[in-house]
Design an enzyme around this catalytic site. Structure first.
Site, mmCIF file in Angstrom:
data_model
loop_
_atom_site.group_PDB
_atom_site.id
_atom_site.type_symbol
_atom_site.label_atom_id
_atom_site.label_comp_id
_atom_site.label_asym_id
_atom_site.label_seq_id
_atom_site.Cartn_x
_atom_site.Cartn_y
_atom_site.Cartn_z
ATOM 1 N N LYS A 83 9.451 -22.662 20.134
ATOM 2 C CA LYS A 83 10.463 -23.145 21.081
ATOM 3 C C LYS A 83 11.597 -23.810 20.301
ATOM 4 C CE LYS A 83 7.574 -27.212 21.617
ATOM 5 N NZ LYS A 83 6.709 -27.985 22.490
ATOM 6 N N ASP A 124 1.841 -28.048 25.192
ATOM 7 C CA ASP A 124 2.680 -26.917 25.589
ATOM 8 C C ASP A 124 2.210 -26.193 26.851
ATOM 9 O OD1 ASP A 124 4.641 -27.233 23.681
ATOM 10 O OD2 ASP A 124 3.653 -25.935 22.220
#
Length: 151
Positions: A83, A124
């Protein structure tokens, strides 16, 4: 690398209860980070304390879907960049792409043993069933043994 008398070849994925950092010193390690290399929460904090190298990781310039690599004590430490910012959430596609990049590095450098947490499934919030499937799809044609540690 010796595999403790085992003559078994082929891909193997094992789940184990315990501390990831107690894995044999012959194992390379992997976990997920953001492109900004913050590593301020979760297991990433422990990786940062244990292996350092934040500037070294940043210099590699890995983007989401890539992997940064440190070499420590004769093994590789893989930082799967999944990310852009630490506050973002990864996608299964970015995780898959990072795992493919790590697999290619492992094959090129004859890495046979990998240890990791349930990557992408802590802070996450990815689902382990899906991540497990991606790991198998990514590594099934290798002879890499992966041990996934959960506390």
């Amino acid at each position: 690398m010796a595999e403790g008398g085992s003559n078994k070849t082929g891909f193997h994925l094992e789940e184990k209860k315990g501390d990831l950092f107690t894995c044999p010193s012959t194992c390379s390690l992997a976990h997920c980070i953001s492109e900004d290399v913050r590593m301020g929460k979760g297991i990433a904090v422990l990786f940062k304390k244990k292996f350092g190298g934040v500037e070294e990781i940043k210099k590699q310039g890995a983007k989401p879907g890539g992997v940064a690599v440190l070499e420590r004590g004769g093994r590789y430490i893989y930082y799967l960049v999944t990310k852009v910012k630490y506050s973002n959430k990864p996608t299964y596609d970015s995780l898959r792409s990072s795992l493919e990049a790590m697999r290619d590095h492992c094959l090129k450098h004859q890495v046979k043993q990998l240890a990791m947490p349930r990557i992408g499934c802590g802070l996450d919030l990815l689902k382990w069933d899906e991540v497990h499937l991606i790991l198998v799809e990514t590594f099934h044609e290798t002879d890499i043994c992966i041990t996934v540690y959960t506390l």
